[in-house]
Design an enzyme around this catalytic site. Structure first.
Site, PDB file in Angstrom:
ATOM      1  N   CYS A   7       0.996  -1.151  -0.406  1.00 51.43           N
ATOM      2  CA  CYS A   7      -0.125  -0.143   0.237  1.00 51.43           C
ATOM      3  C   CYS A   7       0.603   0.993   0.310  1.00 51.43           C
ATOM      4  O   CYS A   7       2.017   0.819  -0.297  1.00 51.43           O
ATOM      5  CB  CYS A   7      -0.777   0.256   1.303  1.00 51.43           C
ATOM      6  SG  CYS A   7      -0.318  -0.069   2.630  1.00 51.43           S
ATOM      7  N   ASN A  10       2.055   1.644   4.134  1.00 55.12           N
ATOM      8  CA  ASN A  10       2.180   0.274   5.523  1.00 55.12           C
ATOM      9  C   ASN A  10       2.151   0.641   6.673  1.00 55.12           C
ATOM     10  O   ASN A  10       3.034  -0.359   7.400  1.00 55.12           O
ATOM     11  CB  ASN A  10       4.165  -0.470   4.446  1.00 55.12           C
ATOM     12  CG  ASN A  10       4.107  -2.143   5.345  1.00 55.12           C
ATOM     13  OD1 ASN A  10       5.047  -2.010   5.557  1.00 55.12           O
ATOM     14  ND2 ASN A  10       3.363  -2.815   5.155  1.00 55.12           N
ATOM     15  N   CYS A  12      -0.875   0.960   7.432  1.00 54.76           N
ATOM     16  CA  CYS A  12      -2.728   0.528   7.724  1.00 54.76           C
ATOM     17  C   CYS A  12      -3.587  -0.865   6.685  1.00 54.76           C
ATOM     18  O   CYS A  12      -4.096  -1.887   7.039  1.00 54.76           O
ATOM     19  CB  CYS A  12      -3.899   1.783   6.687  1.00 54.76           C
ATOM     20  SG  CYS A  12      -3.658   3.809   8.133  1.00 54.76           S
ATOM     21  N   ARG A  13      -2.985  -0.247   5.303  1.00 53.35           N
ATOM     22  CA  ARG A  13      -3.817  -1.414   4.690  1.00 53.35           C
ATOM     23  C   ARG A  13      -2.966  -2.607   4.575  1.00 53.35           C
ATOM     24  O   ARG A  13      -3.878  -4.109   4.821  1.00 53.35           O
ATOM     25  CB  ARG A  13      -4.444  -1.331   3.533  1.00 53.35           C
ATOM     26  CG  ARG A  13      -5.620  -0.309   3.785  1.00 53.35           C
ATOM     27  CD  ARG A  13      -5.618   0.799   1.693  1.00 53.35           C
ATOM     28  NE  ARG A  13      -4.246   1.490   1.600  1.00 53.35           N
ATOM     29  CZ  ARG A  13      -4.412   2.291   0.779  1.00 53.35           C
ATOM     30  NH1 ARG A  13      -5.009   2.356  -0.153  1.00 53.35           N
ATOM     31  NH2 ARG A  13      -3.249   3.279   0.798  1.00 53.35           N
ATOM     32  N   SER A  14      -2.166  -2.543   4.286  1.00 53.51           N
ATOM     33  CA  SER A  14      -1.268  -3.405   3.849  1.00 53.51           C
ATOM     34  C   SER A  14      -0.640  -4.512   5.173  1.00 53.51           C
ATOM     35  O   SER A  14      -0.422  -5.331   4.921  1.00 53.51           O
ATOM     36  CB  SER A  14       0.478  -4.351   2.743  1.00 53.51           C
ATOM     37  OG  SER A  14       0.879  -2.835   3.423  1.00 53.51           O
ATOM     38  N   ASP A 121      -8.004   3.821   0.984  1.00 53.76           N
ATOM     39  CA  ASP A 121      -7.170   4.398   1.995  1.00 53.76           C
ATOM     40  C   ASP A 121      -8.045   5.020   3.229  1.00 53.76           C
ATOM     41  O   ASP A 121      -8.209   5.765   3.596  1.00 53.76           O
ATOM     42  CB  ASP A 121      -6.170   5.502   1.569  1.00 53.76           C
ATOM     43  CG  ASP A 121      -5.367   5.892   2.085  1.00 53.76           C
ATOM     44  OD1 ASP A 121      -5.206   5.660   3.358  1.00 53.76           O
ATOM     45  OD2 ASP A 121      -4.049   6.772   1.748  1.00 53.76           O
TER      46      ASP A 121
HETATM   47  P1  4NP Z   1      -1.376   2.893   4.171  1.00 54.28           P
HETATM   48  O1  4NP Z   1      -2.286   4.478   4.555  1.00 54.28           O
HETATM   49  O2  4NP Z   1      -1.085   3.290   3.133  1.00 54.28           O
HETATM   50  O3  4NP Z   1      -2.861   2.151   3.726  1.00 54.28           O
HETATM   51  O4  4NP Z   1      -0.555   2.340   4.774  1.00 54.28           O
HETATM   52  C1  4NP Z   1      -1.492   5.209   4.556  1.00 54.28           C
HETATM   53  C2  4NP Z   1      -0.352   6.000   6.396  1.00 54.28           C
HETATM   54  C3  4NP Z   1      -0.469   6.984   5.968  1.00 54.28           C
HETATM   55  C4  4NP Z   1      -0.309   7.706   4.764  1.00 54.28           C
HETATM   56  C5  4NP Z   1      -0.964   7.478   4.173  1.00 54.28           C
HETATM   57  C6  4NP Z   1      -1.658   6.615   3.853  1.00 54.28           C
HETATM   58  N1  4NP Z   1       0.552   8.814   4.582  1.00 54.28           N
HETATM   59  O5  4NP Z   1       0.139  10.054   3.993  1.00 54.28           O
HETATM   60  O6  4NP Z   1       1.445   9.061   5.878  1.00 54.28           O
END
Ligand code: 4NP
Length: 158
Positions: A7, A10, A12-14, A121
């Site tokens: 994702c 790294n 939240c989702r993955s 996201d």
């Molecule tokens: P992820 O979510 O891609 O599912 O881990 C996010 C976590 C942090 C950010 C964006 C998406 N960020 O912009 O910091």
């Protein structure tokens, strides 16, 4: 079979996909290597977002041991299947791929269920977004387990 979930951050989702798929694969008796990575480097070394930790724990899955890392080109040879949570993740990975990569790269929900939806996201939203992510990821993880058990997904011959 070595599977990498990707994702953006790294956190939240993955990491959820990593923990949920490991759990599902274990229940199904599948031998797999599972990891996750982010295309962005902002959270490298950090544990998963507390909201991902909580939603996983609500469903009996512990993701607290994971630490964020960034996707690297070496991942194309370390993994057989690289699955992005959304189209933007897949595009970023695709732009890093050399002409000859043995790994299969694709959108998670499309690869496992033939669905075109992104795992959205949830970072800037509320807790309900994390539960919705969990449900999509759980359905995708179970479908992936079924594909592996029936030999649809196979490591490349080399
Ligand atoms: P992820 O979510 O891609 O599912 O881990 C996010 C976590 C942090 C950010 C964006 C998406 N960020 O912009 O910091």
């Amino acid at each position: 079979m070595r599977i990498l979930f990707v994702c953006l951050g790294n956190i939240c989702r993955s990491p959820l996909a990593h923990g949920v798929f490991e759990h599902v694969a274990d229940e199904m008796g599948l031998k797999v290597v599972v990891d996750s990575a982010g295309t962005g480097g902002w959270h490298v070394g950090n544990p998963p977002d507390p909201r991902s930790v909580h939603v996983a724990a609500d469903h009996g899955i512990d993701v607290t041991g994971q630490r964020a890392r960034r996707f690297v080109v070496e991942d194309f040879s370390r993994f057989d299947l690289i699955l992005g949570m959304d189209e933007s993740n897949v595009a970023t990975i695709g732009a890093m791929a050399a002409d000859e990569t043995a790994a299969t790269v694709g959108l998670f929900m499309r690869h496992v269920l033939g669905r075109t939806d992104n795992v959205p996201d949830p970072y800037y939203g509320g807790d309900d977004g994390f539960e919705a992510c969990y449900r999509m990821i759980r359905a995708g993880a179970e479908a992936l387990g079924t594909r592996l058990a029936s030999g649809i997904d196979k490591p490349p011959r080399s």
